[in-house]
Write a protein that holds these residues in place. Structure first.
Motif, PDB file in Angstrom:
ATOM      1  N   ASN A  94       1.005  -1.464   0.101  1.00 42.17           N
ATOM      2  CA  ASN A  94       0.219  -0.343   0.226  1.00 42.17           C
ATOM      3  C   ASN A  94       0.561   1.878  -0.420  1.00 42.17           C
ATOM      4  O   ASN A  94       0.660   1.680   0.461  1.00 42.17           O
ATOM      5  CB  ASN A  94      -1.012  -0.588   0.863  1.00 42.17           C
ATOM      6  CG  ASN A  94      -2.015   0.691   1.035  1.00 42.17           C
ATOM      7  OD1 ASN A  94      -2.560   1.415  -0.136  1.00 42.17           O
ATOM      8  ND2 ASN A  94      -2.526   1.801   2.229  1.00 42.17           N
ATOM      9  N   ASP A 110       4.676   2.307  -4.160  1.00 45.36           N
ATOM     10  CA  ASP A 110       4.430   1.221  -5.747  1.00 45.36           C
ATOM     11  C   ASP A 110       3.087   1.541  -6.490  1.00 45.36           C
ATOM     12  O   ASP A 110       2.919   1.241  -8.114  1.00 45.36           O
ATOM     13  CB  ASP A 110       3.632  -0.263  -5.164  1.00 45.36           C
ATOM     14  CG  ASP A 110       4.673  -0.749  -4.535  1.00 45.36           C
ATOM     15  OD1 ASP A 110       5.844  -1.111  -5.161  1.00 45.36           O
ATOM     16  OD2 ASP A 110       4.652  -1.337  -3.281  1.00 45.36           O
ATOM     17  N   LYS A 111       2.603   2.410  -5.568  1.00 40.51           N
ATOM     18  CA  LYS A 111       1.019   2.900  -6.759  1.00 40.51           C
ATOM     19  C   LYS A 111       1.435   4.112  -8.149  1.00 40.51           C
ATOM     20  O   LYS A 111       1.154   3.793  -9.122  1.00 40.51           O
ATOM     21  CB  LYS A 111      -0.175   4.127  -5.640  1.00 40.51           C
ATOM     22  CG  LYS A 111      -0.991   4.028  -6.229  1.00 40.51           C
ATOM     23  CD  LYS A 111      -2.298   4.434  -5.102  1.00 40.51           C
ATOM     24  CE  LYS A 111      -3.202   5.204  -5.679  1.00 40.51           C
ATOM     25  NZ  LYS A 111      -4.757   5.394  -5.108  1.00 40.51           N
ATOM     26  N   TYR A 166      -5.747   0.705  -9.102  1.00 40.73           N
ATOM     27  CA  TYR A 166      -4.847   0.805  -8.076  1.00 40.73           C
ATOM     28  C   TYR A 166      -5.443  -0.137  -7.085  1.00 40.73           C
ATOM     29  O   TYR A 166      -6.893   1.087  -6.967  1.00 40.73           O
ATOM     30  CB  TYR A 166      -3.693   0.933  -7.915  1.00 40.73           C
ATOM     31  CG  TYR A 166      -2.180   0.292  -6.980  1.00 40.73           C
ATOM     32  CD1 TYR A 166      -1.663   0.278  -7.227  1.00 40.73           C
ATOM     33  CD2 TYR A 166      -2.972   0.798  -4.885  1.00 40.73           C
ATOM     34  CE1 TYR A 166      -0.228  -1.165  -6.158  1.00 40.73           C
ATOM     35  CE2 TYR A 166      -1.914  -0.551  -4.494  1.00 40.73           C
ATOM     36  CZ  TYR A 166      -0.542  -0.701  -4.776  1.00 40.73           C
ATOM     37  OH  TYR A 166      -0.157  -0.711  -4.088  1.00 40.73           O
ATOM     38  N   SER A 198      -5.796  -2.070  -3.345  1.00 41.91           N
ATOM     39  CA  SER A 198      -4.675  -2.602  -2.409  1.00 41.91           C
ATOM     40  C   SER A 198      -5.961  -3.692  -1.522  1.00 41.91           C
ATOM     41  O   SER A 198      -7.350  -3.665  -0.828  1.00 41.91           O
ATOM     42  CB  SER A 198      -4.933  -1.436  -0.637  1.00 41.91           C
ATOM     43  OG  SER A 198      -3.893  -0.148  -1.535  1.00 41.91           O
TER      44      SER A 198
END
Length: 226
Positions: A82, A86-87, A98, A100
């Motif tokens: 999260n 990464d997002k 995206y 989580s």
């Protein structure tokens, strides 16, 4: 609409497959990086559900390969990670959304549908062709204000033909798109004729012209004559 689920948690992957299947999606599975890469090279998908952390590789590298190949698939990243990095990295590499973990399956299905509408139908909930309205949100066919009952495969077939309007689609392409891994392609596509015949009959009986044309030796084409 065919979905590729790239997820190494098999229980979660199976839950997603069952739920999306109930929503009239056809799902294929990849539990590791190498299988996912093989599938994106061999097949076309309406949307790919992509975990970042995979056995033998990274989901972001799959995104890079999709971009290198100029593939048009929508991509929804589903990951336990999260972090903002990464997002951002996923979205910059071409992901469309995206989500989580943990997540609710109805939200997942809604996001998949939204991605497909944006990528394939310019964000529209309905495809309107002449006298015919196909509602891709409620998954129903309407002609002159009346709903026309379709089987699941008839709906999927009509949606696929409309997505490729005025293009010839082969029997092999129809089978691969509508059945995916769930069918032995073998050497006989006769069952496609039955689905086409029934769909054409329902459309004509509803008062529409015969939109679905047979292109002998090649396949079928959905064509509206102006």
């Amino acid at each position: 609409m065919k979905i590729l689920i790239v997820e190494d948690e098999r229980e979660l992957s199976e839950s997603i497959r069952k739920y999306l299947g109930s929503e009239k999606f056809i799902c294929e599975m990849a539990y590791d990086y190498h299988t996912a890469m093989e599938k994106i090279h061999l097949n076309e998908y309406s949307c790919i559900l992509l975990d970042i952390t995979l056995p033998n590789g990274n989901g972001l590298d799959i995104l890079r390969e999709l971009k290198r190949m100029n593939k048009a698939e929508g991509v929804l990243i589903i990951s336990a990670r999260n972090s903002m990095d990464d997002k951002v990295n996923g979205l910059n590499l071409g992901a469309d959304d995206y989500l989580s973990k943990p997540f609710h399956l109805p939200e997942l299905a809604a996001r998949v549908s939204a991605i497909i509408r944006r990528k394939s139908f310019n964000g529209r909930n309905q495809i309107v062709v002449d006298q015919l309205i196909l509602d891709i949100q409620d998954k129903m066919l309407i002609v002159s204000g009346h709903e026309i009952a379709l089987t699941r495969k008839e709906y999927e077939l009509l949606l696929y033909l409309l997505s490729n309007q005025n293009k010839v689609v082969t029997k092999a392409a129809i089978v691969e798109h509508l059945w995916g891994e769930d069918i032995d392609l073998a050497d006989n596509y006769d069952f496609i004729y039955s689905h086409i015949k029934n769909l054409r009959k329902k459309i004509i009986q509803a008062g529409c012209p015969d939109y679905i044309k047979v292109i002998y030796g090649m396949g079928y084409k959905f064509k509206v004559t102006l």
